[in-house]
Structure formats: C-alpha cells, structure tokens
Design a protein around this motif. Structure first.
Motif, PDB file in Angstrom:
ATOM      1  N   GLN A 267       5.411  59.739  52.844  1.00 41.15           N
ATOM      2  CA  GLN A 267       4.913  59.099  54.061  1.00 41.15           C
ATOM      3  C   GLN A 267       4.265  57.751  53.754  1.00 41.15           C
ATOM      4  N   GLY A 268       3.477  57.708  52.663  1.00 41.67           N
ATOM      5  CA  GLY A 268       2.872  56.424  52.283  1.00 41.67           C
ATOM      6  C   GLY A 268       3.917  55.392  51.906  1.00 41.67           C
ATOM      7  N   ALA A 269       4.971  55.812  51.205  1.00 46.62           N
ATOM      8  CA  ALA A 269       6.032  54.864  50.847  1.00 46.62           C
ATOM      9  C   ALA A 269       6.751  54.342  52.082  1.00 46.62           C
ATOM     10  N   ALA A 270       6.987  55.223  53.041  1.00 50.69           N
ATOM     11  CA  ALA A 270       7.656  54.779  54.277  1.00 50.69           C
ATOM     12  C   ALA A 270       6.795  53.791  55.049  1.00 50.69           C
ATOM     13  N   ALA A 271       5.461  54.024  55.076  1.00 52.06           N
ATOM     14  CA  ALA A 271       4.579  53.105  55.808  1.00 52.06           C
ATOM     15  C   ALA A 271       4.462  51.750  55.127  1.00 52.06           C
ATOM     16  N   ALA A 272       4.520  51.726  53.792  1.00 49.85           N
ATOM     17  CA  ALA A 272       4.351  50.464  53.058  1.00 49.85           C
ATOM     18  C   ALA A 272       5.660  49.817  52.673  1.00 49.85           C
ATOM     19  N   LEU A 273       6.769  50.343  53.168  1.00 49.31           N
ATOM     20  CA  LEU A 273       8.070  49.834  52.730  1.00 49.31           C
ATOM     21  C   LEU A 273       8.283  48.388  53.138  1.00 49.31           C
ATOM     22  N   ASP A 274       7.861  48.006  54.344  1.00 47.31           N
ATOM     23  CA  ASP A 274       8.125  46.647  54.830  1.00 47.31           C
ATOM     24  C   ASP A 274       7.087  45.651  54.351  1.00 47.31           C
ATOM     25  N   ARG A 275       5.776  46.008  54.438  1.00 45.78           N
ATOM     26  CA  ARG A 275       4.727  45.044  54.124  1.00 45.78           C
ATOM     27  C   ARG A 275       4.339  45.042  52.649  1.00 45.78           C
ATOM     28  N   HIS A 276       4.383  46.161  52.001  1.00 42.72           N
ATOM     29  CA  HIS A 276       3.978  46.249  50.591  1.00 42.72           C
ATOM     30  C   HIS A 276       5.046  47.002  49.797  1.00 42.72           C
ATOM     31  N   PRO A 277       6.123  46.324  49.476  1.00 42.89           N
ATOM     32  CA  PRO A 277       7.201  47.016  48.738  1.00 42.89           C
ATOM     33  C   PRO A 277       6.733  47.558  47.388  1.00 42.89           C
ATOM     34  N   ASP A 278       5.774  46.842  46.752  1.00 37.47           N
ATOM     35  CA  ASP A 278       5.310  47.338  45.456  1.00 37.47           C
ATOM     36  C   ASP A 278       4.593  48.682  45.579  1.00 37.47           C
ATOM     37  N   ARG A 279       3.799  48.846  46.648  1.00 35.43           N
ATOM     38  CA  ARG A 279       3.134  50.128  46.870  1.00 35.43           C
ATOM     39  C   ARG A 279       4.144  51.228  47.185  1.00 35.43           C
ATOM     40  N   ALA A 280       5.163  50.866  47.950  1.00 30.70           N
ATOM     41  CA  ALA A 280       6.202  51.859  48.264  1.00 30.70           C
ATOM     42  C   ALA A 280       6.912  52.311  46.997  1.00 30.70           C
ATOM     43  N   ALA A 281       7.189  51.343  46.093  1.00 29.55           N
ATOM     44  CA  ALA A 281       7.847  51.707  44.847  1.00 29.55           C
ATOM     45  C   ALA A 281       6.953  52.623  44.009  1.00 29.55           C
ATOM     46  N   THR A 282       5.637  52.294  43.996  1.00 33.65           N
ATOM     47  CA  THR A 282       4.711  53.154  43.247  1.00 33.65           C
ATOM     48  C   THR A 282       4.661  54.569  43.829  1.00 33.65           C
ATOM     49  N   ALA A 283       4.623  54.658  45.172  1.00 36.60           N
ATOM     50  CA  ALA A 283       4.579  55.975  45.818  1.00 36.60           C
ATOM     51  C   ALA A 283       5.855  56.762  45.537  1.00 36.60           C
ATOM     52  N   LEU A 284       6.992  56.066  45.584  1.00 36.37           N
ATOM     53  CA  LEU A 284       8.248  56.760  45.293  1.00 36.37           C
ATOM     54  C   LEU A 284       8.306  57.233  43.842  1.00 36.37           C
ATOM     55  N   GLN A 285       7.728  56.416  42.942  1.00 36.03           N
ATOM     56  CA  GLN A 285       7.686  56.838  41.543  1.00 36.03           C
ATOM     57  C   GLN A 285       6.839  58.104  41.389  1.00 36.03           C
ATOM     58  N   HIS A 286       5.723  58.159  42.145  1.00 38.23           N
ATOM     59  CA  HIS A 286       4.899  59.376  42.131  1.00 38.23           C
ATOM     60  C   HIS A 286       5.681  60.568  42.686  1.00 38.23           C
ATOM     61  N   VAL A 287       6.482  60.327  43.721  1.00 39.42           N
ATOM     62  CA  VAL A 287       7.297  61.419  44.272  1.00 39.42           C
ATOM     63  C   VAL A 287       8.257  61.945  43.216  1.00 39.42           C
ATOM     64  N   ILE A 288       8.878  61.022  42.474  1.00 36.61           N
ATOM     65  CA  ILE A 288       9.816  61.432  41.430  1.00 36.61           C
ATOM     66  C   ILE A 288       9.100  62.227  40.347  1.00 36.61           C
ATOM     67  N   GLU A 289       7.933  61.744  39.936  1.00 36.74           N
ATOM     68  CA  GLU A 289       7.206  62.424  38.873  1.00 36.74           C
ATOM     69  C   GLU A 289       6.740  63.824  39.317  1.00 36.74           C
ATOM     70  N   VAL A 290       6.200  63.885  40.547  1.00 32.20           N
ATOM     71  CA  VAL A 290       5.757  65.182  41.044  1.00 32.20           C
ATOM     72  C   VAL A 290       6.934  66.137  41.201  1.00 32.20           C
ATOM     73  N   GLY A 291       8.061  65.633  41.715  1.00 30.98           N
ATOM     74  CA  GLY A 291       9.241  66.489  41.868  1.00 30.98           C
ATOM     75  C   GLY A 291       9.753  66.995  40.535  1.00 30.98           C
ATOM     76  N   ARG A 292       9.790  66.121  39.543  1.00 30.45           N
ATOM     77  CA  ARG A 292      10.260  66.549  38.229  1.00 30.45           C
ATOM     78  C   ARG A 292       9.320  67.582  37.605  1.00 30.45           C
ATOM     79  N   SER A 293       8.003  67.304  37.695  1.00 21.92           N
ATOM     80  CA  SER A 293       7.059  68.263  37.109  1.00 21.92           C
ATOM     81  C   SER A 293       7.104  69.604  37.841  1.00 21.92           C
TER      82      SER A 293
END
Length: 452
Positions: A267-293
C-alpha cells in the motif's frame, strides 16, 4: 463348544471307531484263528468271547454316542460316557479299553470348563460313580457265586443222606453266605479294583485343567498385546495430531505476519509510486524480502514436519527472543511506531519458552498492524526475572470494532502456547483505547504458574 466343524465330528468318529476296534479286535481275531473240532457246536461268537448280552451293547452305544458329541456338547457326552462305563462295571466288574472314553470325556470337560471348581466337582462325581458301580457289580457276582455254590452243596447233601451220612447243610450254608455289601473287606477290595480308573481320571483332569489354564493365559497375553498395540496407535495418532496443530499454529503466525507486512508495504509503494518513486522502490524491496523470508520459514516448517532438522544443515533454527529487535525493525520499516523496552538481564531459557515468546510478540504486533487502525503505535516490553519471563505488547489504536470477535485464531494460538507451557495470559482492551496482551511464562522446566 464354538467353532464346531465337520472335521471335529470326523475326528471324534475316528476316535470312537479306534476304541471299539481295540476293545473287540482281539476277540474277533481269536474267534477267527481258533480251530474248530468236528462236531463242535460252538459258534464264531462263542469262540471269540464277545459279550452276548444286550445290556453290554447298549452301554457301549452310550459310550460311542458320548465320544461322537464330545466337542460339540462336552457335558452331555460326559454323561453318556459315564452311564456306559458304570453299566459295564456293574455287569463285568472290570474295565475295558472302550471305558477309556470316560477319562477322555473328563479331559474335554476340564479344558472347556469356565471355572475349575466345576471340573473338580465332575471329577469327584465320576470317581464316586465308578466306585459305586464296581462295589455293586462285585456284590452281585458274589451273590451269584454263592447261589451256584449253594446248589452244589445241596446236591452233595442229598448224596450223603442217600448214602446214610449225617447232614452238614447248616454249617455249609453259613460258610457260603456272602458278606454284607458294606463289609470293610468288600469296600477295600472295590477301592483297590477301581484305583486304576481313578488314576486315569485324575490324570485326565490334571492335563485338561493345565490345558485350560494355558489357553486362558494365552488369551490374556493376546488381549494384552492387542491393547498395547491399540494404545500405541492411539499415542501415535495423538502425536501426529499434536504435531499438525503445532505446524498449523506456526504457519498461521508466519503467514499472518508476513502477509500483513507485505500488504502494508505494498500500500505504501502504491501511494508513493507517482510522487516518490524511490520510496516505492524501497517499499517493494521490503515486500520482496518479507515474502522471501516468509516462504523460507514456511518451507522450513513443512520440512521439519517430514524430516529430522539435524539431517538438513540448510534449515535455520526457530526464531527466539533474540530476534524480537529485528522483528521490531521490520515493522518500523512499514511506518508503524514500535517501541521496545527490555527490563532485567536476559538469561538462558527453555527452547519452547524462547520460541513462544517471539511468536507472542509477532502475533500481537501483527494484530496491531491489521486491526489497530491507521497511525496506531505499539509498545513491546520484555521483563526478565530469574523464574519467569513477562511479555507485554500494548497499542494505542482504536481496538476491535464494536461487536467484533476478538478471539480469532491468533489469540487462540497464543493461549494454547501459554497453556502448554503452564503460563498465564491477560488480553483485552487497554484502558478503553487500544489493545493489550500480557503473557507470563515460567523459565523452569515442569513449573506451572497456573494455580491448581
């Protein structure tokens, strides 16, 4: 008896035929091989010496009938065999091979009797009947002998009187009168004559009773073995059910926490996708890490239910209290306010307590993330005491909705863990706002904090 089959009838018929042949066979052979003289009026039956009276054959038929029904109706067969044997003793005052059916029938009754005293009573009755038959038969034979001798004396007296001699009838008749049936000599003589049959009856009873005891012992052992096998299967089934429950609880904790964190990060990545792409990328990276773990932990739990963890070096150990700071950091990355406080000095604790404390914090924070509402924060307190560990997780959110069921699988799993360890749980609203989970776990193995 149960399980009676035609094979049993064939066995009993063969046995009866063998007794008849052993009894009558020698006489038949004797009548066959004995040479006959010219003009001899004797018949084959006379030369064989076979019983000619009908009563003997009637008693023999009773014995054969008892042997034929020996395994189907043992007590009835014993009555028939006893009647035939007693009849033979009363007629001939001696045992024949056919009369061996009586000990055989007593053996059968002793093997099937439900209680030993029943077969003992039958033994005593059989011994008494054979003695009475022998005593009566001998008295009858003595009477016939006395009558025959009296006739001879009378003929001699008549000859003496005809020759002019003095009569001696009075003296001779006194000497020929048989003694009373209850005379001591007669009673002792009958006991000696029946002793052979008594020994056979006692031996048959002893063997039959030993066989009955052995069967009862084997039946008890088989029953005990079956009970142990059934108990073993029940214990195995309970162990499997307990293991499935544990794995299900662990999977629930892993999936609920991992999915909640992934949803918030997405949800945070979707909200920051347009205005803060770097935050969206960080949130998506956290999603990947949490999903893998989460996937790795799920694989570890499933594999642990099928294999021995010691055989697979790639399986990581279960997370404990030491992993709580990493858990808090992980939730902070989602934007959730989480404070961690540790009181006391952490000490070595049982593995079950270590893992359960981590799962309690994880489940409580997951519930805060899912149900406390936006902007809610949480406080985690770990209090270490020499004998117990106190875990408190409180949030300042809105709490469960009015009328909502706050006893879901998460809290139920926490309650099961604490009850299994002998601890206490206090969960509910925190002063009208938020939710508070307080768990106290004993640090000594076998200790329980629940009052009994």
């Amino acid at each position: 008896m149960s399980r009676y089959s035609p094979r049993h009838l064939l066995t009993d018929a063969t046995l009866a035929l063998a007794l008849i042949l052993l009894t009558l066979g020698p006489g038949l052979v004797k009548g066959w091989v004995t040479p006959t003289k010219p003009g001899d009026p004797s018949t084959y039956l006379d030369r064989s010496g076979l019983p000619a009276g009908e009563p003997w054959w009637i008693f023999a038929a009773l014995i054969v009938g008892g042997v034929l029904i020996r395994q189907r109706w043992p007590f009835t067969g014993l009555v028939l065999a006893a009647a035939g044997t007693v009849g033979h003793l009363a007629l001939q005052t001696k045992f024949q091979l056919l009369d061996l059916a009586l000990p055989l029938m007593l053996y059968t009754v002793a093997t099937v009797a439900r209680r030993r005293r029943h077969s003992v009573a039958v033994l005593a009755l059989a011994m008494l009947m054979t003695y009475a038959a022998m005593l009566g038969g001998r008295f009858h034979v003595d009477q016939e002998t006395a009558v025959w001798s009296g006739k001879e004396v009378e003929q001699q007296q008549l000859k003496q009187e005809a020759a002019g001699g003095e009569p001696v009838a009075t003296v001779m008749r006194k000497t020929l009168d048989p003694p009373s049936v209850f005379a001591p000599d007669r009673l002792l003589d009958a006991g000696q004559a029946v002793m052979e049959m008594w020994l056979l009856l006692i031996a048959a009873f002893a063997i039959g009773d030993a066989m009955r005891s052995r069967r009862a012992h084997l039946a008890a052992v088989e029953q005990r073995t079956a009970d142990l096998a059934r108990e073993e299967r029940q214990r195995a089934a309970l162990a499997v059910a307990a293991e499935r429950t544990r794995i299900t609880r662990e999977l629930h904790d892993v999936v609920a926490h991992g999915m909640s964190v992934m949803v918030v990060q997405a949800q945070g990545a979707a909200a920051a996708l347009d205005r803060h792409p770097d935050r969206a990328a960080t949130a998506l990276q956290h999603v990947i890490e949490v999903g893998r773990s989460s996937l790795a932990e799920m694989r570890r739990l499933i594999a642990a239910g099928r294999t021995d963890p010691a055989e697979d070096p790639q399986l990581a150990p279960l997370a404990g209290v030491g992993a709580v700071p990493a858990l808090v950091d992980e939730l902070r990355s989602t934007g959730m306010r989480v404070e961690l406080h540790v009181d006391g000095v952490p000490t070595a604790m049982p593995a079950a307590v270590d893992v359960s404390a981590y799962r309690i914090v994880q489940e409580a924070l997951t519930n805060t993330l899912r149900h406390a509402g936006p902007g809610a924060g949480a406080t985690v307190l770990l209090e270490f005491h020499p004998e117990r560990l106190r875990v408190v997780v409180a949030d300042d959110g809105t709490g469960p909705a009015e009328g909502a069921d706050d006893g879901g699988n998460g809290l139920r799993g926490i309650a099961e863990r604490i009850a299994m360890l002998g601890g206490t749980l206090d969960a509910g609203s925190a002063g009208g706002a938020g939710f508070r989970v307080c768990a106290t776990l004993p640090l000594r193995a076998g200790e329980s904090l629940v009052p009994r």
